[in-house]
Every structure is written in C-alpha cells, then in structure tokens.
Design a protein around this motif. Sequence first.
Motif, PDB file in Angstrom:
ATOM      1  N   PHE A   1     -26.807   4.422  14.618  1.00 13.55           N
ATOM      2  CA  PHE A   1     -27.878   4.394  13.616  1.00 13.55           C
ATOM      3  C   PHE A   1     -27.516   5.337  12.471  1.00 13.55           C
ATOM      4  CE2 PHE A   1     -30.062   3.267  17.534  1.00 13.55           C
ATOM      5  CZ  PHE A   1     -30.885   2.222  17.123  1.00 13.55           C
TER       6      PHE A   1
ATOM      7  N   GLU B   1     -33.435  -4.618  16.198  1.00 14.32           N
ATOM      8  CA  GLU B   1     -32.637  -3.783  17.108  1.00 14.32           C
ATOM      9  C   GLU B   1     -32.429  -4.501  18.439  1.00 14.32           C
ATOM     10  OE1 GLU B   1     -32.936   0.534  19.383  1.00 14.32           O
ATOM     11  OE2 GLU B   1     -34.196   0.183  17.625  1.00 14.32           O
TER      12      GLU B   1
ATOM     13  N   ASP C   1     -29.661   0.972   9.964  1.00 11.42           N
ATOM     14  CA  ASP C   1     -30.144   2.037   9.107  1.00 11.42           C
ATOM     15  C   ASP C   1     -31.551   2.439   9.554  1.00 11.42           C
ATOM     16  OD1 ASP C   1     -30.893   3.687   6.997  1.00 11.42           O
ATOM     17  OD2 ASP C   1     -30.294   2.267   5.434  1.00 11.42           O
ATOM     18  N   ARG C   2     -31.732   3.694   9.975  1.00 12.82           N
ATOM     19  CA  ARG C   2     -33.047   4.195  10.395  1.00 12.82           C
ATOM     20  C   ARG C   2     -34.071   4.091   9.266  1.00 12.82           C
ATOM     21  NH1 ARG C   2     -33.984   4.500  15.661  1.00 12.82           N
ATOM     22  NH2 ARG C   2     -32.534   5.802  16.789  1.00 12.82           N
TER      23      ARG C   2
ATOM     24  N   VAL D   1     -26.461  -2.820  19.074  1.00 11.24           N
ATOM     25  CA  VAL D   1     -26.460  -1.640  18.201  1.00 11.24           C
ATOM     26  C   VAL D   1     -25.563  -0.561  18.796  1.00 11.24           C
ATOM     27  CG1 VAL D   1     -27.887   0.126  17.109  1.00 11.24           C
ATOM     28  CG2 VAL D   1     -28.761  -2.203  17.356  1.00 11.24           C
TER      29      VAL D   1
END
Length: 152
Positions: A146, A138, A110-111, A143
């Motif tokens: 996002f 990260e 989650d940004r 990942v």
Amino acid sequence: MDMLKELLQQNDVDYEWISHDRPIRTAQEGAAMLGIEVGQTAPTLVLKSENGYMALILSGSRGRIELKSVAELVGCSQLKMAPPHEVEQITGYTVGSVPLAGHALPTILDRELYRHSSIYGGTGVGTNTLKIKPADLEKLNQVIAFLPALPE
C-alpha cells in the motif's frame, strides 16, 4: 469486460458500471465528466521491475508518483512504467483502459483511495468506468503493498 463483471458478481461486490460516449484520458477529465472529486479517480498503471510486472492503482489526487520510493516499498531495485505494447501483451488491455481488477497482476494500492466511499476506474473498455468501494477493490486484487496516504 464480461470477465470483470463475472469477477465482481462472483465476489458479491456492489458496483456500478458507467457508460460514456468518449474515453477518459486524465483524472481531471474523469472527475469533470463523472461529477466526482479528482481523488476518487483511480487509474491502473502497469509497472515493470526486474521481478516482472505489477499494477499500481493510484488516487487521481496523488499527481506525479516517485517510482523510486514505490520500488523501495515493494523491494525492487528499479521500477518503470511498462511500455504500451508490453501492457497490452501482459494484460490484454491498452494503456488507459486497464481494469481495476481481473488483470491478474500483483497490485499496489494507494491508501489515499480509502478517503472516499467510492472510487472510479477502468473496466477494460475506454468508454466504461467502474464505480466500486476501495475495500472491495482490495478484496478483488492480489495486493502486495500500500502507498501511504498523503499528509492532510
């Protein structure tokens, strides 16, 4: 727990290991217990798709998540929360204690977490919390996507 600490040390990540006398069950409870903003809490959820399992690490400020939009983001036709017995089978951890890293699952971050210098999440043990920088989190995960930050 030892595997996570080893991963953190091998990657030369600054972190803090916080012990508490009872498990944290909600973002609000964690924020109150740790004296932080709700948005700094970062639960690790395990999702199931037609392509397998993945981790979703969210900001506690996000509230409910629309899994249909997350499925579109990662190119799946459907995503749902993995049942508790499958979470334990896949990760070795119970729901609510899945660590922020070291679970070997493709991860969606989650940004919103990047609005904070430090975030707090699972270690694999319900009475421990990991404090870490979002960029380090990260670095420690595979990942694959996002979630966009919430509008201000």
